[in-house]
Design an enzyme around this catalytic site. Sequence first.
Site, mmCIF file in Angstrom:
data_model
loop_
_atom_site.group_PDB
_atom_site.id
_atom_site.type_symbol
_atom_site.label_atom_id
_atom_site.label_comp_id
_atom_site.label_asym_id
_atom_site.label_seq_id
_atom_site.Cartn_x
_atom_site.Cartn_y
_atom_site.Cartn_z
ATOM 1 N N THR A 13 28.415 -26.804 14.198
ATOM 2 C CA THR A 13 28.329 -28.261 14.341
ATOM 3 C C THR A 13 29.618 -28.892 14.842
ATOM 4 O O THR A 13 29.596 -29.853 15.610
ATOM 5 C CB THR A 13 27.971 -28.897 12.977
ATOM 6 N N ASP A 57 25.052 -21.466 17.343
ATOM 7 C CA ASP A 57 24.754 -22.026 16.025
ATOM 8 C C ASP A 57 24.905 -20.843 15.076
ATOM 9 O O ASP A 57 24.457 -19.736 15.382
ATOM 10 C CB ASP A 57 23.312 -22.546 16.016
ATOM 11 N N SER A 58 25.506 -21.048 13.923
ATOM 12 C CA SER A 58 25.808 -19.883 13.076
ATOM 13 C C SER A 58 24.553 -19.246 12.496
ATOM 14 O O SER A 58 24.627 -18.153 11.931
ATOM 15 C CB SER A 58 26.808 -20.230 11.977
ATOM 16 N N SER A 59 23.417 -19.873 12.639
ATOM 17 C CA SER A 59 22.172 -19.210 12.219
ATOM 18 C C SER A 59 21.884 -18.015 13.129
ATOM 19 O O SER A 59 21.087 -17.142 12.774
ATOM 20 C CB SER A 59 21.003 -20.188 12.258
ATOM 21 N N THR A 89 28.544 -23.930 9.505
ATOM 22 C CA THR A 89 28.599 -23.794 8.048
ATOM 23 C C THR A 89 27.472 -22.926 7.484
ATOM 24 O O THR A 89 27.622 -22.344 6.413
ATOM 25 C CB THR A 89 28.529 -25.175 7.358
ATOM 26 N N ASP A 90 26.351 -22.844 8.213
ATOM 27 C CA ASP A 90 25.170 -22.176 7.639
ATOM 28 C C ASP A 90 25.450 -20.749 7.186
ATOM 29 O O ASP A 90 25.003 -20.339 6.120
ATOM 30 C CB ASP A 90 24.003 -22.184 8.636
ATOM 31 N N THR A 274 23.389 -11.570 -9.933
ATOM 32 C CA THR A 274 22.622 -12.649 -10.550
ATOM 33 C C THR A 274 22.266 -13.737 -9.542
ATOM 34 O O THR A 274 23.057 -14.050 -8.655
ATOM 35 C CB THR A 274 23.371 -13.285 -11.739
ATOM 36 N N CYS A 276 22.049 -16.700 -10.484
ATOM 37 C CA CYS A 276 22.803 -17.884 -10.933
ATOM 38 C C CYS A 276 24.041 -18.031 -10.046
ATOM 39 O O CYS A 276 24.589 -17.036 -9.584
ATOM 40 C CB CYS A 276 23.291 -17.716 -12.364
HETATM 41 N N1 ASP Z 1 23.477 -25.122 12.024
HETATM 42 C C1 ASP Z 1 24.900 -25.333 12.052
HETATM 43 C C2 ASP Z 1 25.590 -23.987 12.082
HETATM 44 O O1 ASP Z 1 25.711 -23.352 11.073
HETATM 45 C C3 ASP Z 1 25.351 -26.125 10.872
HETATM 46 C C4 ASP Z 1 26.832 -26.362 10.792
HETATM 47 O O2 ASP Z 1 27.629 -25.962 11.587
HETATM 48 O O3 ASP Z 1 27.233 -27.038 9.859
HETATM 49 O O4 ASP Z 1 26.009 -23.552 13.126
#
Ligand code: ASP
Length: 343
Positions: A13, A57-59, A89-90, A274, A276
Amino acid sequence: MNSSILLIYTGGTIGMMEDAATGSLIPFDFGALQDHVPELKRFNFTIDVVSFAEPIDSSDVDVVSWQQMASMVEVNYDHYDGFVILHGTDTMAYSASALSYMLENLAKPVVFTGSQLPIGKLRTDGKENLITSIEIAAARRNGTSVIQEVCVYFEYKLFRGNRTHKYNTENFDAFESANLSGLADIGIHIFYHHALLLRPSGAFSVEKNMSRDIAVLKIFPGITPLLVTAILGTPGLRGIVLETYGSGNAPRDKWLISALREAIQGGLIVLNITECNKGFVEQGRYETSTALQQIGVVGGADMTIEAALTKLMYLLAKYPDRERVEEQLQVNLRGELTTFSLL
Ligand code: ASP
């Protein structure tokens, strides 16, 4: 001596913009990102940039992406004092965990960061994350880097990378490290918790192989034999992360224990963590985990799913023999787990 920092831009992002046709966020070239952060020019040290040929995109991150990141650190290791990896972030917690194992005996900082809002947006969190990450990557004390490990910096928090988990899709404060406190207190000053920081014990090297012969089996009420046997019967499977309740507990159903026993006897490694967020696996504490211990399930202490999964990938690629992998899974390799003595 002035510091030199290498920014490794993978996507995410922080560097995205809206696609005019669809309105979805897509990654753009890093050159444009720099235009949005003129503050970078104000650092009185060298900041160079390398970028994935096609930011993602990190996905879309996979083992090849980790190999690329590790190579970018490896080939530039002697030329820079620190590295900042800009990442979505993903899957940042997965990548930070993976790199923590792949980069063996790291003596320089590798700081992952990104943002919840694109850097081109007025309210972006990306600028602060980027600028402070660079400061952290450049921090030196007594002639050496303060940080000598893989970490994640996000929204005024500096965490050990393999302890992180993305827990919030909405707040700027997107990451937690439930089982280890932050590596620094960050306000006007950055106060590092020196006693927590890792130090290498040998020469830097990079292990690029990561096994993909793994799976995650999450236990839930009502889980069926069909599902469990399908996962355990995956051709070529060498290890699974078993996500269990509480301190490592699973249903006592005979079919489940037999299926796991048979798989373990057939050579499968089963690592119990876990589901949790906080706390640790203690096999044998309840009757519902005693059987797991008896059949040879390995306790994963307080590892996150990201740390456990990538550790399994790393160890399976590194060691052919199962005993070694099982033994190393329980060893604290990069600060990813706490070794408890309950006595
Ligand atoms: N879908 C984005 C990614 O992980 C989300 C992000 O960067 O916050 O590349």
